[in-house]
Design an enzyme around this catalytic site. Structure first.
Site, PDB file in Angstrom:
ATOM      1  N   ASN A 325       0.828  -1.208   0.000  1.00 19.32           N
ATOM      2  CA  ASN A 325       0.000   0.000   0.000  1.00 19.32           C
ATOM      3  C   ASN A 325       0.865   1.261   0.000  1.00 19.32           C
ATOM      4  O   ASN A 325       2.003   1.257   0.475  1.00 19.32           O
ATOM      5  CB  ASN A 325      -0.932   0.005   1.210  1.00 19.32           C
ATOM      6  N   CYS A 326       0.267   2.350  -0.479  1.00 18.32           N
ATOM      7  CA  CYS A 326       1.033   3.588  -0.697  1.00 18.32           C
ATOM      8  C   CYS A 326       0.977   4.517   0.510  1.00 18.32           C
ATOM      9  O   CYS A 326       0.593   5.689   0.405  1.00 18.32           O
ATOM     10  CB  CYS A 326       0.531   4.298  -1.948  1.00 18.32           C
ATOM     11  N   TYR A 327       1.325   3.994   1.683  1.00 20.58           N
ATOM     12  CA  TYR A 327       1.476   4.861   2.851  1.00 20.58           C
ATOM     13  C   TYR A 327       2.599   4.304   3.729  1.00 20.58           C
ATOM     14  O   TYR A 327       2.824   3.095   3.776  1.00 20.58           O
ATOM     15  CB  TYR A 327       0.175   5.027   3.635  1.00 20.58           C
TER      16      TYR A 327
END
Length: 387
Positions: A325-327
């Site tokens: 995921n992009c966090y």
């Protein structure tokens, strides 16, 4: 460990990521828990928590082992009924019960554990409308981390108000329900709750059919000696109930385990998408979305390692492992030992994923991991049962 992971990954090597559930280990853990609690309580009922893992092979195993079902929605109630649980062996918990859920539960003879006085009023109104008497128990609010009563359950005043409502409508209180928290590292939370409500217990102890002491028993990820705590739990609870004057030969004791029966026997296996270096440490990003591992960064007793496993004498390094995921906080494991001959063809295995992780698996970005269940030494596939 009952599963030989190196053999399994050869069979499923083309999969980017998947779960493995060791049903044989779950069966063994269930029988051990049941035997241990039955030693202290002649009238014991174990209500398996559907929200912890509702895979059909798991829940049907619980039915086969003589457990009841603990549910928190119409969806879960219907799953339990479809699995073969009779209504009288289903408990309907949770702070939110919709009117159609209440009506269905009443019609099936399911025990409704009421969270508040307004809910008691709604149950009575609906039962009067369909002309079926409900099976009502009260959940009592317990101290939350020494900050006062939890927002869940009834206070003393609400208990007495609700009990009066039942009496005015010619209804009988079936039981009391306590739930003192999750992954409890001490029995004291529940013992104190029983002591706090000693007057209320005394008022109904001769008319109720059961006392449900909820779940929350610690799994290995609870950062305590989970084995010691769980082994002492039934003895301490028995002492506390006897002190309250409860006849444990007549009043059933209900427990609601879920996590401790499933969590340690599920594993997420994922391929490696990339390896890089940041601030003098290796960074591994795995293929599986990190949302498939619930709060892994807070579970210090989870273990993660590279498979196939190498010989112990091989040179190693350290790596932080992240999901896709992009966090930044999509953390899977910190300071994991990795072999210096790490290959992009290797896999990462993450332990203790057999409970809420599977239930929270998201198809937000990519498809959910496939589900592989090991039963009697053989591999089977199971399906998610989303609401």
């Amino acid at each position: 460990m009952a599963i030989e992971f190196n053999d399994l990954i050869k069979t499923h090597n083309k999969e980017n990521y998947y779960y493995i559930m060791d049903l044989d280990a779950i069966r063994k853990a269930t029988r051990k828990l049941k035997s241990h609690w039955e030693y202290f309580f002649p009238e014991l009922e174990i209500a398996y928590s559907y929200k912890s893992n509702n895979l059909s092979m798991v829940t049907k195993l619980m039915l086969f082992e003589g457990l009841s079902a603990e549910t928190v929605s119409l969806h879960e109630i219907k799953l339990a009924l479809d699995d073969g649980f009779a209504g009288e062996f289903i408990y309907f918990d949770g702070p939110v019960k919709l009117n159609n859920e209440i009506e269905f539960a009443i019609s099936k003879g399911i025990k409704i554990q009421c969270d508040n006085t307004l809910e008691v009023e709604r149950v009575i109104l609906i039962s009067n409308h369909i002309k079926v008497k409900p099976k009502i128990s009260f959940r009592l609010s317990t101290d939350y981390k020494s900050t006062g009563l939890s927002r869940f359950g009834m206070s003393r005043d609400e208990f007495h108000e609700s009990l009066l409502l039942l009496q005015e409508n010619g209804l009988h209180l079936c039981g009391l329900h306590f739930h003192s928290g999750s992954n409890l590292t001490s029995h004291d939370y529940l013992i104190k709750a029983l002591e706090y409500y000693s007057n209320e217990i005394s008022k109904v102890k001769d008319i109720i059919h059961f006392i449900d002491i909820g779940g929350g028993y610690p799994a290995s990820t609870a950062n305590c000696d989970a084995v010691l705590v769980n082994n002492n739990y039934p003895k301490r609870v028995r002492e506390a109930l006897l002190k309250q004057g409860i006849d444990i030969n007549k009043v059933s004791v209900v427990i609601e385990p879920g996590r401790i029966l499933t969590e340690d026997y599920g594993y997420l296996i994922s391929g490696i998408a990339s390896v890089k270096e940041r601030n003098d440490i290796n960074i591994i990003t795995i293929s599986a979305p990190g949302t498939n591992v619930r709060s892994a960064q807070y579970h210090n007793n989870r273990f993660a390692f590279i498979i196939p496993q190498r010989e112990e004498c091989i040179e190693t390094s350290l790596a932080h492992v992240f999901g896709s995921n992009c966090y930044e906080s999509d953390i899977i494991a910190m300071n994991m030992s990795i072999p210096v001959d790490l290959s992009i063809d290797d896999k990462v295995l993450i332990s203790s994923c057999g409970s809420y992780d599977i239930m929270n698996s998201s198809s937000w970005i990519r498809s959910k991991p496939k589900l592989i269940v090991i039963s009697n030494g053989e591999c089977f596939h199971d399906n998610y049962r989303p609401a």
